[in-house]
Every structure is written in C-alpha cells, then in structure tokens.
Design an enzyme around this catalytic site. Structure first.
Site, PDB file in Angstrom:
ATOM      1  N   GLY A  12     -47.452  88.170  32.519  1.00 11.40           N
ATOM      2  CA  GLY A  12     -46.775  86.992  33.047  1.00 11.40           C
ATOM      3  C   GLY A  12     -45.483  87.335  33.764  1.00 11.40           C
ATOM      4  O   GLY A  12     -44.437  86.734  33.516  1.00 11.40           O
ATOM      5  N   ARG A  15     -42.823  85.175  37.513  1.00  5.26           N
ATOM      6  CA  ARG A  15     -41.723  84.211  37.634  1.00  5.26           C
ATOM      7  C   ARG A  15     -40.902  84.204  36.356  1.00  5.26           C
ATOM      8  O   ARG A  15     -41.276  84.776  35.341  1.00  5.26           O
ATOM      9  CB  ARG A  15     -42.266  82.804  37.910  1.00  5.26           C
ATOM     10  N   VAL A  62     -54.865  86.858  30.634  1.00  2.00           N
ATOM     11  CA  VAL A  62     -54.803  87.537  29.339  1.00  2.00           C
ATOM     12  C   VAL A  62     -55.625  86.825  28.273  1.00  2.00           C
ATOM     13  O   VAL A  62     -55.899  87.416  27.209  1.00  2.00           O
ATOM     14  CB  VAL A  62     -53.350  87.710  28.869  1.00  2.00           C
ATOM     15  N   ASN A  88     -45.439  88.363  27.549  1.00  2.00           N
ATOM     16  CA  ASN A  88     -44.644  87.225  27.999  1.00  2.00           C
ATOM     17  C   ASN A  88     -45.491  86.070  28.527  1.00  2.00           C
ATOM     18  O   ASN A  88     -45.029  84.928  28.572  1.00  2.00           O
ATOM     19  CB  ASN A  88     -43.673  87.684  29.092  1.00  2.00           C
ATOM     20  N   SER A 140     -40.567  81.594  21.093  1.00  2.00           N
ATOM     21  CA  SER A 140     -39.677  80.523  21.542  1.00  2.00           C
ATOM     22  C   SER A 140     -38.978  79.923  20.333  1.00  2.00           C
ATOM     23  O   SER A 140     -39.530  79.929  19.217  1.00  2.00           O
ATOM     24  CB  SER A 140     -40.472  79.429  22.264  1.00  2.00           C
ATOM     25  N   TYR A 153     -47.912  74.093  21.887  1.00  2.00           N
ATOM     26  CA  TYR A 153     -46.993  75.172  22.257  1.00  2.00           C
ATOM     27  C   TYR A 153     -46.256  75.716  21.032  1.00  2.00           C
ATOM     28  O   TYR A 153     -46.147  76.934  20.844  1.00  2.00           O
ATOM     29  CB  TYR A 153     -46.009  74.648  23.294  1.00  2.00           C
ATOM     30  N   ALA A 154     -45.760  74.809  20.180  1.00  2.00           N
ATOM     31  CA  ALA A 154     -45.033  75.235  18.979  1.00  2.00           C
ATOM     32  C   ALA A 154     -45.935  76.050  18.060  1.00  2.00           C
ATOM     33  O   ALA A 154     -45.515  77.070  17.500  1.00  2.00           O
ATOM     34  CB  ALA A 154     -44.470  74.024  18.248  1.00  2.00           C
ATOM     35  N   ALA A 155     -47.179  75.602  17.910  1.00  2.00           N
ATOM     36  CA  ALA A 155     -48.117  76.339  17.061  1.00  2.00           C
ATOM     37  C   ALA A 155     -48.382  77.732  17.614  1.00  2.00           C
ATOM     38  O   ALA A 155     -48.436  78.720  16.865  1.00  2.00           O
ATOM     39  CB  ALA A 155     -49.424  75.559  16.928  1.00  2.00           C
ATOM     40  N   LYS A 157     -46.449  79.549  19.531  1.00  2.00           N
ATOM     41  CA  LYS A 157     -45.270  80.404  19.448  1.00  2.00           C
ATOM     42  C   LYS A 157     -44.930  80.784  18.009  1.00  2.00           C
ATOM     43  O   LYS A 157     -44.456  81.891  17.743  1.00  2.00           O
ATOM     44  CB  LYS A 157     -44.081  79.710  20.117  1.00  2.00           C
ATOM     45  N   ILE A 186     -33.592  78.195  28.806  1.00  2.00           N
ATOM     46  CA  ILE A 186     -33.265  79.212  29.800  1.00  2.00           C
ATOM     47  C   ILE A 186     -33.414  78.608  31.193  1.00  2.00           C
ATOM     48  O   ILE A 186     -34.363  77.868  31.470  1.00  2.00           O
ATOM     49  CB  ILE A 186     -34.191  80.439  29.661  1.00  2.00           C
TER      50      ILE A 186
END
Length: 245
Positions: A12, A15, A62, A88, A140, A153-155, A157, A186
């Site tokens: 990744g 960017r 990936v 990443n 994260s 997303y939380a799971a 990470k 960020i």
C-alpha cells in the site's frame, strides 16, 4: 540510521502513510519494493522518493495469497533478499453495524487483516534468513479504542495487533522482531476532506493539539526497522499525539 543494501517491502505504498514510508526508506539507501493498484499513483511515489533507481513498484492485491506471494518474490528479486516488511495496505468501508453489508465487512477484513497475514506468511522464511529481519504492521488507534461506524475497520486493526504479538513470539528465536504502529489522526488525502470544523474538533481531542503528519509515522516505522530497535518486539506503538493513553 543507514539502510544501504537493505531490502524493504511496503504494501500500500501509493499514497498517504505508505508513500511516506517508501520515501523514508529510499532516502536512507534501502532497496524498496512497494505494492498498490494504481500505476499513476505509483509513478508519483517513485518520483517523490528521490531515489528512483532503488524503488520498484509491483501491482498487487494483498487480499489474494498468490498476489501477496508475487509481491514478496518481486522484493526478493529487487533487493537480493528481504530484510524488512511493512504491512500498510488497508481500506475502509464505513457504515453503522445494522446497515453494514456483508461485502463491506468481508472486504475490509480480507484486505486489512488477511492481507497482512498473507504477506507475512509469504515473507516469513526470507525474514528469518536475514540477519536483521523486521516486521512492522500498520494498525490504528481505532483498533485500540473502537469507533462508531467502523466495526469492520476496528476489528481488522485490532486483529492486526494480536497477530503481531503472536508472530513476535513465534519468530523471536530466529532474531526477527515484529511490532505494530497505531497511527491516530494523520494528515493525508483521506483527512483533507474533513473540513476545518471537524479538524478543529479532532485537535481538541489530542493533547498535542495537532493532527499528525505522514512523516511522524514513517520515522517510527524506520526506527523499528533499524538495528537500534533490535530489542523491541511484540509492541503496539501509538503515534497519535497522546490521544490514546
């Protein structure tokens, strides 16, 4: 911290944080291979690296184990081995739990968590053969705290954090360290659209009163990949201005 002759794979890298990590390693002399799915963005990453001869792009998803293996093979070919892996690559598909579609759940877990597994598994033997094997996974702060509308997303990470600790224990005997970096808010193209009001609200939640920069994260990644961090393993390091304590 010199990385002359060190072979690095960054997933990744087209960017945001990934691009910053590619630049940070390339500027220190590493042979960097990075993945992504956008060739135009990849060209911009290579140009921004300031060391185009040492940077190579390979198109890869990936979440596909064959593609992950091909990315590792490309890094080995480009760098003459493989010393550092930075997982990443990640995506978001936000939505409230009761409205979240099956595909939105599965795709985020496939890319973020399974992708990290596939790349790490493919790279494990090469890292163990290296005299300085380093695995750095980008998680994260959301994986530490949770966040409404980001159950998938939380799971993913949080899973990366646990995965990192397991790998650290498995590979320690072969002198490979495994750590995770947990960025907070960020400044990237993803946060650029938030607007001033939302940005100010976020800053008020951060003790250092600012959003982080890509460089803030990249420099921590570089440190964890260095010889100086040889006694650090199994850790999840927030880079968040003190937001999570």
């Amino acid at each position: 911290m010199s990385f002359d002759g060190v072979s690095v794979l960054v997933t990744g890298g087209t960017r945001g944080i990934g691009r910053g990590v590619v630049q940070a390693f390339a500027s220190r002399g590493a042979k960097v291979t990075f993945t992504g799915r956008n060739e135009e963005a990849a060209a911009a990453t290579i140009e921004a690296s300031g060391n185009a001869d040492n940077v190579r792009f390979v198109a890869a998803d990936v979440a596909n184990p064959e593609s992950a293996q091909a990315a590792v093979d490309a890094a080995v070919e480009h760098g003459g081995g493989l010393d550092v892996v930075v997982n990443n690559a990640g995506i978001t598909r936000d939505g409230l739990l009761m409205r979240m579609k099956d595909d939105d759940w599965s795709r985020v877990l496939d890319v973020n968590l399974s992708g990290t597994f596939f790349v790490t598994r493919a790279a494990a033997r090469r890292l163990m053969k290296s005299r300085r094997g380093r695995l750095i996974n980008i998680t994260s702060v959301v994986g530490l705290t949770g966040n409404a509308g980001q159950a998938n997303y939380a799971a993913s990470k949080a899973g990366i954090a646990g995965f990192t600790k397991a790998v650290a224990k498995e590979m320690a005997a072969r002198k490979v360290t495994a750590n995770a970096v947990a960025p907070g808010f960020i400044q990237t193209d993803m946060t650029a659209d938030l607007g001033d009001k939302v940005a100010d609200e976020l800053k008020n939640r951060i003790p250092l009163q600012r959003l982080g920069s890509v460089e803030d994260v990249a420099e921590v990644v570089v440190f964890l990949a260095s010889e100086e961090a040889g006694y650090v393993t199994g850790q999840v390091i927030p880079v968040d201005g003190g937001m999570v304590m």
